[in-house]
Motif scaffolding. Structure first.
Motif, PDB file in Angstrom:
ATOM      1  N   LEU A  11       0.838  -1.216   0.000  1.00 38.12           N
ATOM      2  CA  LEU A  11       0.000   0.000   0.000  1.00 38.12           C
ATOM      3  C   LEU A  11       0.866   1.257   0.000  1.00 38.12           C
ATOM      4  O   LEU A  11       0.619   2.204  -0.764  1.00 38.12           O
ATOM      5  N   GLU A  12       1.889   1.269   0.829  1.00 42.97           N
ATOM      6  CA  GLU A  12       2.761   2.447   0.896  1.00 42.97           C
ATOM      7  C   GLU A  12       3.501   2.648  -0.424  1.00 42.97           C
ATOM      8  O   GLU A  12       3.611   3.784  -0.924  1.00 42.97           O
ATOM      9  N   HIS A  13       3.918   1.550  -1.032  1.00 42.29           N
ATOM     10  CA  HIS A  13       4.588   1.659  -2.332  1.00 42.29           C
ATOM     11  C   HIS A  13       3.616   2.190  -3.391  1.00 42.29           C
ATOM     12  O   HIS A  13       3.939   3.110  -4.151  1.00 42.29           O
ATOM     13  N   LYS A  14       2.383   1.671  -3.358  1.00 41.30           N
ATOM     14  CA  LYS A  14       1.380   2.104  -4.351  1.00 41.30           C
ATOM     15  C   LYS A  14       1.031   3.576  -4.153  1.00 41.30           C
ATOM     16  O   LYS A  14       0.911   4.351  -5.107  1.00 41.30           O
ATOM     17  N   GLY A  15       0.889   3.975  -2.897  1.00 40.61           N
ATOM     18  CA  GLY A  15       0.516   5.371  -2.613  1.00 40.61           C
ATOM     19  C   GLY A  15       1.584   6.346  -3.082  1.00 40.61           C
ATOM     20  O   GLY A  15       1.283   7.364  -3.702  1.00 40.61           O
ATOM     21  N   ALA A  16       2.851   6.009  -2.793  1.00 38.39           N
ATOM     22  CA  ALA A  16       3.953   6.886  -3.220  1.00 38.39           C
ATOM     23  C   ALA A  16       3.998   6.981  -4.741  1.00 38.39           C
ATOM     24  O   ALA A  16       4.123   8.075  -5.310  1.00 38.39           O
ATOM     25  N   GLU A  17       3.823   5.825  -5.385  1.00 41.59           N
ATOM     26  CA  GLU A  17       3.879   5.794  -6.857  1.00 41.59           C
ATOM     27  C   GLU A  17       2.728   6.587  -7.461  1.00 41.59           C
ATOM     28  O   GLU A  17       2.918   7.418  -8.351  1.00 41.59           O
ATOM     29  N   LEU A  18       1.517   6.375  -6.945  1.00 43.76           N
ATOM     30  CA  LEU A  18       0.327   7.066  -7.478  1.00 43.76           C
ATOM     31  C   LEU A  18       0.483   8.580  -7.394  1.00 43.76           C
ATOM     32  O   LEU A  18       0.156   9.310  -8.322  1.00 43.76           O
ATOM     33  N   LEU A  19       1.015   9.065  -6.257  1.00 43.07           N
ATOM     34  CA  LEU A  19       1.088  10.507  -6.044  1.00 43.07           C
ATOM     35  C   LEU A  19       2.423  11.103  -6.484  1.00 43.07           C
ATOM     36  O   LEU A  19       2.666  12.298  -6.313  1.00 43.07           O
ATOM     37  N   GLY A  20       3.292  10.246  -6.999  1.00 41.78           N
ATOM     38  CA  GLY A  20       4.557  10.751  -7.536  1.00 41.78           C
ATOM     39  C   GLY A  20       5.517  11.258  -6.486  1.00 41.78           C
ATOM     40  O   GLY A  20       6.262  12.219  -6.706  1.00 41.78           O
ATOM     41  N   LYS A  21       5.503  10.642  -5.311  1.00 42.51           N
ATOM     42  CA  LYS A  21       6.428  11.031  -4.239  1.00 42.51           C
ATOM     43  C   LYS A  21       7.350   9.855  -3.912  1.00 42.51           C
ATOM     44  O   LYS A  21       7.112   8.727  -4.318  1.00 42.51           O
TER      45      LYS A  21
END
Ligand SMILES: Cc1ncc(COP(=O)(O)O)c(CN[C@H](C(=O)O)[C@H](C)O)c1O
Length: 338
Positions: A41-51
């Motif tokens: 989830l943390e990996h997906k969230g960072a990737e989705l938001l470009g951070k």
């Protein structure tokens, strides 16, 4: 009794499909960094938001608190809207627990902060004053979408003044779906973003805080200090992964239903409602006759719940149907024509 619960999108319940995915979640001890679902989830969230990185946090309130404490040292200041959630509804935790000075400015009708007001709020570089470090925005704010050009203007402004920029993006995906802008474009101007997974997206618990590696490392330590370190939280993270996969585009249904509700209520005698403010899943209205408390009691007897005092707020979400909207319009019509 099943209520038509329009108090908030925080009341969303996991769907059967989401529960099934939770049942089979891979879990581990997240304090050791070993929960596969939280890591995913943390990996997906960072990737989705470009951070660079992300942190799974038990609530949006804690997510914002971690952002304030990770950006600001004790005695530094954050400029934010006087009607923002961080300022008004998080028990001033950033000040109480983080020793961050909250420098509030009035908010404009569209949820933005006037650059002139923010400039005026920045403390002078003088030992008599706090050192302003951060500016916080909220998107959506009371259901209103902040324009992308404004976010970019605020980025240029904070760069000009050597400040950082945080977004309380509790309903970021509502803004994405309503604006049609990619989530990474809306996130790009910000140093950090807090995104709620437990509101319209329908996960039972949690938010994601995203930002740089260093920022998230500080936030992770602070989360542990505040007692937010989780063990097998992957059961909850899996629900959030499911929500990000399955429940983003359907937010348009919530927006459509909110608009349908507003269009049904606006013409009724005794209702003051600004249709231009119905941009996502929230309808705000005032009664120009009759007593709000009497209305709330009348509605509760009919199995309809919503919140607010003075200005009333009705929020559509995953568990609100088209028939529910018609039933609410009928109940308002009965109350106002009765
Ligand atoms: C913009 C924003 N940022 C942060 C939060 C806090 O999220 P949680 O701490 O409830 O997870 C909320 C919750 N908002 C809740 C609601 O709208 O019903 C209540 C008011 O706390 C929020 O609206």
């Amino acid at each position: 009794m099943r209520y038509i619960d329009l108090r908030s999108d925080t009341v969303t319940q996991p769907t059967e499909a989401m529960r099934q995915s939770m049942l089979h979640a891979e879990v581990g001890d997240d304090v050791y960094g070993e929960d596969p679902s939280i890591n995913a989830l943390e990996h997906k969230g960072a990737e989705l938001l470009g951070k660079e990185a992300a942190l799974f946090v038990p609530s949006g309130t804690m997510s914002n608190l971690l952002a304030m404490m990770s950006h600001c040292q004790r005695g530094e200041g954050a400029v934010l809207g006087s009607a923002s959630h961080i300022y008004r509804y998080e028990a001033q935790g950033s000040a109480v627990l983080g020793s961050v000075a909250l420098q509030s400015v009035s908010m404009q009708a569209d949820g933005t902060l006037a650059l002139s007001d923010v400039r005026a709020a920045i403390a002078p570089d003088d030992a008599h004053f706090v050192q302003t470090r951060l500016v916080c925005l909220e998107n959506t704010h009371n259901g209103k979408v902040l324009p992308l050009h404004y976010l970019r203007e605020m980025r240029d402004f904070v760069d000009e003044h050597g400040l950082l920029l945080h977004l309380d993006g509790a309903r970021l995906f509502n803004a994405v779906v309503a604006s049609g802008e990619p989530v990474a474009a809306i996130a790009a101007p910000f140093d950090s973003i807090s995104v709620c997974l437990s509101k319209g997206l329908g996960a039972p618990v949690g938010s994601l805080l995203v930002g740089s590696h260093g920022f998230i490392a500080r936030a992770r330590r602070l989360r542990k200090m505040l007692g937010g370190g989780m063990r097998q939280g992957g059961i909850l993270a899996q629900a959030a992964l499911f929500a990000l996969d399955q429940h983003v585009t359907r937010l348009a249904d919530d927006h459509r239903r909110a608009r349908r509700l507003a269009e049904g209520l606006a013409p009724l005698p005794g209702i003051a409602l600004n249709m231009e403010e119905v941009q996502t899943n929230m309808v705000f209205l005032r009664l120009t006759r009759g007593d709000p408390a009497t209305l709330l009691g009348f509605m509760k007897e009919r199995g309809i719940l919503f919140s607010g005092y003075g200005e009333l707020r009705l929020v559509t979400h995953l568990q609100i149907t088209d028939d529910d909207i018609d039933e609410v319009i009928d109940a308002f019509t009965e109350f106002l024509n009765g």
